[in-house]
Design a protein around this motif. Sequence first.
Motif, mmCIF file in Angstrom:
data_model
loop_
_atom_site.group_PDB
_atom_site.id
_atom_site.type_symbol
_atom_site.label_atom_id
_atom_site.label_comp_id
_atom_site.label_asym_id
_atom_site.label_seq_id
_atom_site.Cartn_x
_atom_site.Cartn_y
_atom_site.Cartn_z
ATOM 1 N N MET A 1 0.836 -1.191 0.000
ATOM 2 C CA MET A 1 0.000 0.000 0.000
ATOM 3 C C MET A 1 0.874 1.245 0.000
ATOM 4 N N PRO A 2 0.477 2.330 -0.655
ATOM 5 C CA PRO A 2 1.276 3.546 -0.689
ATOM 6 C C PRO A 2 1.327 4.224 0.680
ATOM 7 N N LEU A 3 2.366 5.008 0.903
ATOM 8 C CA LEU A 3 2.543 5.732 2.167
ATOM 9 C C LEU A 3 1.570 6.909 2.224
ATOM 10 N N THR A 4 0.801 6.972 3.295
ATOM 11 C CA THR A 4 -0.150 8.067 3.481
ATOM 12 C C THR A 4 0.273 8.945 4.659
ATOM 13 N N VAL A 5 -0.413 10.070 4.805
ATOM 14 C CA VAL A 5 -0.156 10.948 5.956
ATOM 15 C C VAL A 5 -0.412 10.195 7.253
ATOM 16 N N GLY B 1 -7.243 15.168 5.418
ATOM 17 C CA GLY B 1 -6.234 14.746 4.441
ATOM 18 C C GLY B 1 -5.360 13.605 4.903
ATOM 19 N N ARG B 2 -5.810 12.861 5.916
ATOM 20 C CA ARG B 2 -4.994 11.753 6.440
ATOM 21 C C ARG B 2 -4.703 10.682 5.383
ATOM 22 N N ASP B 3 -5.594 10.533 4.417
ATOM 23 C CA ASP B 3 -5.407 9.484 3.404
ATOM 24 C C ASP B 3 -4.591 9.948 2.206
ATOM 25 N N ARG B 4 -4.100 11.162 2.250
ATOM 26 C CA ARG B 4 -3.280 11.643 1.126
ATOM 27 C C ARG B 4 -1.994 10.818 1.012
ATOM 28 N N VAL B 5 -1.630 10.529 -0.231
ATOM 29 C CA VAL B 5 -0.446 9.714 -0.496
ATOM 30 C C VAL B 5 0.792 10.595 -0.571
ATOM 31 N N ILE B 6 1.821 10.183 0.148
ATOM 32 C CA ILE B 6 3.108 10.895 0.140
ATOM 33 C C ILE B 6 4.066 10.152 -0.780
ATOM 34 N N GLU B 7 4.578 10.849 -1.771
ATOM 35 C CA GLU B 7 5.463 10.222 -2.753
ATOM 36 C C GLU B 7 6.920 10.655 -2.604
ATOM 37 N N ALA B 8 7.184 11.706 -1.792
ATOM 38 C CA ALA B 8 8.558 12.190 -1.601
ATOM 39 C C ALA B 8 8.565 13.143 -0.419
ATOM 40 N N ALA B 9 9.775 13.505 0.031
ATOM 41 C CA ALA B 9 9.939 14.481 1.101
ATOM 42 C C ALA B 9 10.902 15.559 0.620
ATOM 43 N N ALA C 1 1.556 19.693 -3.156
ATOM 44 C CA ALA C 1 2.100 19.019 -1.977
ATOM 45 C C ALA C 1 1.020 18.191 -1.296
ATOM 46 N N ALA C 2 1.426 17.036 -0.774
ATOM 47 C CA ALA C 2 0.475 16.179 -0.065
ATOM 48 C C ALA C 2 0.234 16.691 1.342
ATOM 49 N N ALA C 3 1.278 17.266 1.973
ATOM 50 C CA ALA C 3 1.155 17.752 3.347
ATOM 51 C C ALA C 3 2.289 18.745 3.616
ATOM 52 N N LEU C 4 2.112 19.512 4.691
ATOM 53 C CA LEU C 4 3.112 20.492 5.110
ATOM 54 C C LEU C 4 3.563 20.129 6.522
ATOM 55 N N ALA C 5 4.897 20.046 6.737
ATOM 56 C CA ALA C 5 5.451 19.751 8.070
ATOM 57 C C ALA C 5 6.210 20.986 8.554
ATOM 58 N N ALA D 1 -7.705 25.428 3.741
ATOM 59 C CA ALA D 1 -7.357 24.834 2.455
ATOM 60 C C ALA D 1 -7.452 23.312 2.471
ATOM 61 N N GLY D 2 -7.664 22.720 3.635
ATOM 62 C CA GLY D 2 -7.709 21.261 3.723
ATOM 63 C C GLY D 2 -6.345 20.619 3.589
ATOM 64 N N LEU D 3 -5.287 21.393 3.853
ATOM 65 C CA LEU D 3 -3.916 20.889 3.727
ATOM 66 C C LEU D 3 -3.459 20.325 5.070
ATOM 67 N N PRO D 4 -3.096 19.037 5.148
ATOM 68 C CA PRO D 4 -2.589 18.488 6.404
ATOM 69 C C PRO D 4 -1.336 19.258 6.865
ATOM 70 N N LEU D 5 -1.372 19.743 8.120
ATOM 71 C CA LEU D 5 -0.241 20.476 8.695
ATOM 72 C C LEU D 5 0.285 19.683 9.876
ATOM 73 N N LEU D 6 1.534 19.218 9.752
ATOM 74 C CA LEU D 6 2.155 18.403 10.796
ATOM 75 C C LEU D 6 3.178 19.239 11.548
ATOM 76 N N VAL D 7 3.300 18.978 12.833
ATOM 77 C CA VAL D 7 4.312 19.645 13.649
ATOM 78 C C VAL D 7 5.461 18.672 13.878
ATOM 79 N N VAL D 8 6.699 19.132 13.537
ATOM 80 C CA VAL D 8 7.905 18.335 13.764
ATOM 81 C C VAL D 8 8.563 18.852 15.043
ATOM 82 N N PRO D 9 8.670 18.046 16.102
ATOM 83 C CA PRO D 9 9.222 18.545 17.372
ATOM 84 C C PRO D 9 10.702 18.868 17.267
ATOM 85 N N ASP D 10 11.178 19.599 18.229
ATOM 86 C CA ASP D 10 12.545 20.116 18.203
ATOM 87 C C ASP D 10 13.576 18.992 18.138
#
Length: 512
Positions: free
Chosen positions: A1-5, A24-32, A76-80, A103-112
């Motif tokens: 299965m493809p990588l999702t959010v 947007g949890r089901d959005r497919v991530i194809e690169a970073a 973009a699939a998501a924003l971190a 905008a319905g854009l998944p926004l993820l927080v990356v901790p320090d």
Amino acid sequence: MPLTVADLLALRDLRLTLIAGEGGRDRVIEAAHVSELARPGEWLHGGELLMTAGVVLPTDRRSCRGFVGDVVEGGAAALAFGVGHGQPHREPPRELVAAAEAAGLPLLVVPDEVPFIAVTKAVFAALAAEDRRALEHTVDVQRRLTVAATSGGGLNAILKVWLHATGRAAVVTDLLGRELVAVGESAPALLAAGRTVLDEVGGRGLLGSASVAVNGLTVAVRPIGARRLRGHVLLARPPQPQPGTLDAALVSLLTLELERRHLADEPRRRAGAEALARLLDGLPDDKAESLLDTFRLASPSVRGLAVVAGVGEADDLAADLALVLPGGLVRWSEDTVEALVVDEVDVIALLDRFAPQRPAGVGAALRPGSAAVSLRQARALLATSARLGRPAEAGEHSPSRLLLTLGPPELLASFADTVLAPVDAADQRGQLLATLRAWLDANSAWDVTAQRLGVHRHTVRNRIDRIEQLTGRTLTTASARYELWLALEARDALAYVETGRVGAPDSSPRPH
């Protein structure tokens, strides 16, 4: 299965949190990808997890909305968003969170404590694992298809394995688009959709393929065959992208199966050729009909067909025609293919499909006992067909005109003009030639000619007298009438060669 959010959020070592764009949890991530540009959208290809610390990002509403809009437009699939000590932000700007949610854009927080490189490695490790699983699945499906192909179960066994392994409906058709085998609930719709392009695709032989969408169903049409087209496979588009090697493997195995069928069918083709030879040697009607019955042909009449194949193609063309023609009564010798066809066959459409631009003659429909006569007519028409650039059929024009088409056009034109030029000069409206044609066709009967033209019999006499004066010929003699008739036929033959119509405009009767 493809990588999702959602899959990325589930990686505990990354400790990522989702603060906007829950849908947007089901959005497919194809690169970073990492970027600190104010407008990174133009550098994206689509499907990326875009990571940023917001180094140059203003925190006002307008700027945040513009940034999110650019990211969304870039695909973009998501924003971190990276936060913490040493970062420009301890937490994502509120206006950025609001813009992402709107905008319905998944926004993820990356901790320090989690560097962007760790997220990047995790994304590409997951993608590599998915590629490995896809490759293993492809190898497994190819192996299972190969086992099915060697099991002796034929097309049906291969397609059953295909459906079980991929869940995709499939239909295999022959050269005429007739279903051979089908699997899957959507197979009937698949065939109906594929038939909208099969004729066009089939005309391109092994180079022809297409993808068509009909009523929400997307169908891939692929050719089957080694050296020559044997049929097509129609495949439903997969719900998720799959390696193209799977389709290619299926086509290869189907090609082997149809080529095996072609070789196994050789005895039947040979029997058809032998039966055709017996018919052409001459059989009484009752025996000819009995012979046709053995090939499941119950027709009161048959037509001979002769085609000049391309260099080295007569054998293959004969095999194609033997497959698609009812009864398969086909034979070939050198570069000529001969066959018998029944009335329900659209011969012209058949030739356009399997022997386009090739000289072909079609004999008259005659009793089975006279098949040899019809085939002789077909062979005699090959030269005419070569000159016309299209199939020539017995009965579509007179035998005399058929013979005239064999002569050089410039010779026909010279003869016709020599005989009819005086009439042309004095007959701008074409009434004299129209009257002459009608009078000759009526066997010089005045009343019949007048009735056909809708004029008085004296008018006919006056016009024929005028033609005698202009040409210097006395039309009471058969030789003079024949000469004028032959000139009219020559012009008709010229018009036939140039436009495919029988009958030149200036020699046909006009209303009066």
